[in-house]
Scaffold this active site. Structure first.
Site, PDB file in Angstrom:
ATOM      1  CD  GLU A   1      -3.309   0.079   2.062  1.00 17.04           C
ATOM      2  OE1 GLU A   1      -4.314  -0.601   1.840  1.00 17.04           O
ATOM      3  OE2 GLU A   1      -3.072   0.583   3.165  1.00 17.04           O
TER       4      GLU A   1
ATOM      5  CE  LYS B   1     -12.241   1.522   0.870  1.00 13.89           C
ATOM      6  NZ  LYS B   1     -11.629   2.492   1.756  1.00 13.89           N
TER       7      LYS B   1
ATOM      8  CG  HIS C   1       6.845 -29.345  -0.063  1.00 12.08           C
ATOM      9  ND1 HIS C   1       7.411 -30.568  -0.341  1.00 12.08           N
ATOM     10  CD2 HIS C   1       7.571 -28.831   0.965  1.00 12.08           C
ATOM     11  CE1 HIS C   1       8.407 -30.794   0.507  1.00 12.08           C
ATOM     12  NE2 HIS C   1       8.532 -29.748   1.301  1.00 12.08           N
TER      13      HIS C   1
END
Ligand code: PA5
Length: 438
Positions: free
Chosen positions: A288, A423, A309
């Site tokens: 961010e 948003k 793995h």
């Protein structure tokens, strides 16, 4: 003395390359110091370990003790910077199975984090899990309007009120938000909820050492005085402008040098599952802060050896645009000796007498050599052990390094304009007033 030892010998970066950044970093750091008192700048975290609100700090300890006495479950509602730091510290310093331990061993409420997704299953299943246990909640939101925690808070507030009645419920709701502004602050005042203040000049992802992180951390039984002491130690250690000795500045510089060498992805690797959420916190801090203007190192995390793995093949052999930052905890809190087995059907007797931590460390060394040989530079952070002090130091180390690194890159490491895009679209789809034509 610092408890963090930075090893850059596997990065391929030489001293001359680092020293070129000397003046630039000195200037950045001096500027951060200059603006750290400015209420309009988000640099309040810089001297927080020596300049925090002691009255608020004592209130946190007092309320945490109350919650520890009257609650079997503590629900922390928040997202992003309003939950990752608390979760990172709590999971690093408590049992991997803390929530499953019997009461007499755990001695702290079970702690659950909600409001960090919009899954109805998650909340329904948590409410089933809480059953008739006594509960308190902590809603954490600086803006007071973030959708995910706001929905969860509405549900849990109603849950508490129907369980305890409005009066008792109001004594079990703790609000961490802005000093003056926002819907949450208004509601907290109206309902007389206990409130904690998020300082104006500290943004979400830099807020773990404010009440945002400290209240849940203290409820978990972690010593927040020692956590702050660790951060203070780091504040002192990393105030040295000489980049030859400042490990924090060196980390910030080297990741920028690697970025310029086309290493656009930084993999944060740990060999201790307790650090999973510390990695998540680190990812948010760097992602961010730096991912702006179409630039920035992309931060990802792996838990090792687990992910060897699954992701090991790619790291060893995929695109060569990655570098790793490995956290090495030198002394494991506990250990297990591997025993000899008469039949040796699994062929493991060559490990008899060795400890699991020893095997883990050899896996780390082997992986390091393989990855470096495969063209993946490795930055190593050696930490003696995981405790309150070292966690405080690590938090401060990464926050300061992030601020320096973002400035080297040429972005503002304290805003997050890109987060608004989703948003706006979501609110438009949901018909939120004022969003129809956006
Ligand atoms: O770092 C940040 O600023 C964000 O991650 C915020 O913490 C997050 O979006 C939550 O915001 P708020 O605390 O306002 O609910």
């Amino acid at each position: 003395m610092s408890n963090i030892k930075l090893d850059l010998s596997y990065t391929g970066v030489i001293e001359k390359e680092i020293s070129r950044y000397s003046q630039k970093v000195e200037k950045i750091y001096n500027n951060l110091k200059e603006i750290s008192d400015d209420k309009n700048e988000f640099v309040g975290w810089l001297d927080l370990p020596t300049n925090y609100n002691k009255k608020e700090f004592n209130k946190i300890k007092k309320m945490a003790n109350k919650i520890r006495k009257d609650s079997e479950v503590f629900v922390v509602i928040g997202i992003g910077g309003s939950y990752l730091g608390a979760r990172a510290v709590i999971e690093s310093l408590t049992s991997n199975f803390a929530n499953m331990l019997p009461n007499n061993i755990r001695k702290s409420p079970q702690i659950f984090f909600v409001g960090n997704n919009i899954s109805p299953n998650y909340i329904n299943e948590l409410i089933d899990c809480i059953g008739d246990k006594d509960i308190s909640i902590n809603i954490i939101s600086k803006s007071g309007t973030t959708t995910e925690p706001a929905i969860a808070f509405r549900i849990f507030r109603e849950y508490l009120e129907s369980k305890y009645g409005v009066d008792e419920a109001s004594k079990r709701i703790y609000v961490t938000t802005d000093k003056k502004k926002g819907a949450l602050k208004q509601l907290a005042d109206e309902e007389q909820y206990e409130t904690f203040v998020i300082p104006d000049n500290i943004g979400g992802r830099y807020s773990v050492l404010t009440p945002v992180g400290l209240l849940p951390i203290a409820v978990a039984g972690i010593n927040i005085d020692k956590l702050m002491e660790g951060a203070k130690n780091a504040q002192e250690n990393y105030s040295d402008n000489n980049i030859k000795y400042n490990q924090c500045f060196r980390y910030a510089i080297v990741r920028n040098i690697l970025y310029k060498k086309d290493k656009q992805i930084e993999i944060f690797a740990n060999y201790e599952p307790k650090l999973h959420y510390f990695t998540e916190w680190w990812k948010q801090l760097y992602g961010e802060s730096e991912g702006k203007q179409h630039k920035g190192v992309f931060p990802v995390g792996v838990d090792l050896t687990t992910d060897l793995h699954s992701m090991g093949q790619y790291i060893q052999d995929g695109l060569r645009n990655i570098f790793e930052t490995v956290i090495n905890i030198e002394e494991s809190k506990t250990d297990i000796k591997i025993k000899r087995d008469e039949d040796n059907i699994d062929g493991l007797n060559f490990l008899a007498g060795k400890t699991m931590d020893y095997v883990n460390k050899q896996a780390m060394k082997g992986t390091l050599e393989a990855h470096v040989a495969g063209g993946v530079p490795n930055i190593i952070l050696n930490i003696k052990e995981l405790n309150e002090q070292t966690m405080g130091e690590l938090i401060y180390f990464f926050e300061l390094a992030c601020a320096i690194s973002g400035n080297i890159l040429g972005v503002n490491p304290f805003d997050q304009p890109g987060v608004e895009e989703y948003k706006t679209n979501m609110f438009k789809l949901l018909g939120k007033p004022g969003y129809k034509n956006k």
